[in-house]
Design an enzyme around this catalytic site. Structure first.
Site, PDB file in Angstrom:
ATOM      1  N   ASP A   1      12.005  40.418 -16.499  1.00 34.80           N
ATOM      2  CA  ASP A   1      12.370  39.758 -15.243  1.00 34.80           C
ATOM      3  C   ASP A   1      11.584  38.463 -15.038  1.00 34.80           C
ATOM      4  O   ASP A   1      11.938  37.655 -14.181  1.00 34.80           O
ATOM      5  CB  ASP A   1      12.048  40.696 -14.063  1.00 34.80           C
ATOM      6  CG  ASP A   1      13.281  41.387 -13.515  1.00 34.80           C
ATOM      7  OD1 ASP A   1      14.359  40.779 -13.561  1.00 34.80           O
ATOM      8  OD2 ASP A   1      13.144  42.536 -13.049  1.00 34.80           O
TER       9      ASP A   1
ATOM     10  N   GLN B   1      14.446  47.254 -10.531  1.00 31.71           N
ATOM     11  CA  GLN B   1      15.382  46.534  -9.678  1.00 31.71           C
ATOM     12  C   GLN B   1      14.814  46.380  -8.263  1.00 31.71           C
ATOM     13  O   GLN B   1      14.269  47.326  -7.696  1.00 31.71           O
ATOM     14  CB  GLN B   1      16.734  47.277  -9.646  1.00 31.71           C
ATOM     15  CG  GLN B   1      17.841  46.538  -8.934  1.00 31.71           C
ATOM     16  CD  GLN B   1      18.279  45.249  -9.615  1.00 31.71           C
ATOM     17  OE1 GLN B   1      18.126  45.075 -10.827  1.00 31.71           O
ATOM     18  NE2 GLN B   1      18.814  44.313  -8.844  1.00 31.71           N
TER      19      GLN B   1
ATOM     20  N   LYS C   1      24.079  45.620 -15.680  1.00 30.06           N
ATOM     21  CA  LYS C   1      23.050  45.368 -16.693  1.00 30.06           C
ATOM     22  C   LYS C   1      23.130  46.416 -17.809  1.00 30.06           C
ATOM     23  O   LYS C   1      23.002  46.103 -18.986  1.00 30.06           O
ATOM     24  CB  LYS C   1      21.656  45.362 -16.033  1.00 30.06           C
ATOM     25  CG  LYS C   1      21.437  44.132 -15.147  1.00 30.06           C
ATOM     26  CD  LYS C   1      20.179  44.211 -14.299  1.00 30.06           C
ATOM     27  CE  LYS C   1      20.085  42.986 -13.394  1.00 30.06           C
ATOM     28  NZ  LYS C   1      18.928  42.986 -12.483  1.00 30.06           N
TER      29      LYS C   1
END
Ligand code: GUN
Length: 287
Positions: A121, A98, A54
């Site tokens: 997200d 994460q 990412k």
């Protein structure tokens, strides 16, 4: 059945190139450069790899990115404080924590603490609720990436019976809502589903995200079904570490009309969706 492989690397590259051009133009016009804050807690090996990818993607398109690698012993309140600061920070457009998190940290509390406008997200109840209302705002990256990939190959999924295997908050549940919005009739299955095979055999479109290597073989798949494999599993074959999906590719590809490979299928699409979401959050930013 002649299968067609859905190439996530190529499609993600197209998206990346497009975003790179947009960022270049924004810089030229003195507009804000999209910025993403990423947090990883502990040393989960797969998470370290994902976050590395990412960050790399942010660098390629010219986003500004910052990264916190926190100890697995960090207190929940410390993480909440950091998120609070990032919510307040007008330089930051997107925040990503994460998953998975260590068991002493409540991941629901964390997801709910992120400003919905910075929730790249798409896990905050506001964003999930917006998808539920068929009025999507920031959409969860993996399900969004799957829809983008199907659109890229101009696959008409309208009216299809879609069976999702795995009902996680990250993939299964938002995928159900995405498919509903796309005009499918989705069935969401989980590890308690009795006679899973019966459901899978009826599916025109199968999406599997359970993290079990080679779980789905061709004998469960209807001729001509579309097979989307979200799994990324590390296994040892002849003493060599390799990556495989949740689908047994060789047997499944004899039945499928379209199939995603692992690696090179949904993984790159998840990262591409994150870039799209960060750009979207930046464009929507209000002072
Ligand atoms: N872990 C596995 N997939 C994801 C994802 O899409 N976002 C976050 N934050 N964590 C993940």
């Amino acid at each position: 059945m002649k299968k067609k492989i859905l190439n996530g690397i190529q499609t993600a590259q197209k998206i990346t190139n497009k975003i790179k051009k947009i960022v270049k133009k924004r810089k030229k016009n003195k507009k804000k450069v999209p910025s993403l804050a990423m947090i990883i807690v502990g040393n989960h090996p797969a998470s370290l790899t994902y976050v590395f990818k990412k960050r790399e993607a942010c660098n390629i398109v010219g986003f500004f990115s910052v990264y916190w690698h926190l100890s697995k012993h960090i207190k929940e309140t410390e993480l909440l404080n950091l998120i609070h600061q990032l919510n307040q920070n007008t330089c930051i457009d997107g925040i990503l924590v994460q998953l998975p998190l260590p068991i002493n940290i409540n991941c629901i509390k964390i997801a709910n603490s992120i400003d919905p406008q910075k929730d790249v997200d798409g896990f905050h109840p506001y964003n999930i609720g917006s998808l539920y209302q068929c009025n999507p705002a920031l959409r969860a990256c993996t399900p969004k990436g799957i829809i983008t990939l199907l659109n890229e190959y101009k696959i008409n999924i309208y009216g299809l019976h879609a069976v999702i295997i795995g009902s996680s908050n990250i993939v299964g549940k938002p995928m159900y809502l995405e498919l509903l919005q796309a005009g499918c009739t989705p069935t969401l299955t989980n590890k308690l589903t009795i006679n899973l095979k019966k459901y899978v055999q009826q599916a025109d479109l199968i999406i599997i995200a359970i993290g079990q290597p080679n779980f789905l073989y061709g004998d469960w798949i209807k001729d001509g079904a579309i097979v989307i494999d979200v799994g990324i599993n590390y296994i040892y074959k002849n003493k060599k570490k390799i990556i495989v999906g949740d689908v047994h590719f060789e047997s499944a590809s004899l039945k499928a009309s379209y199939i995603t490979p692992v690696p090179g299928g949904i993984g790159p699409m998840t990262v591409a969706s994150l870039l799209q979401n960060t750009l979207q959050a930046c464009k929507n930013y209000k002072k």
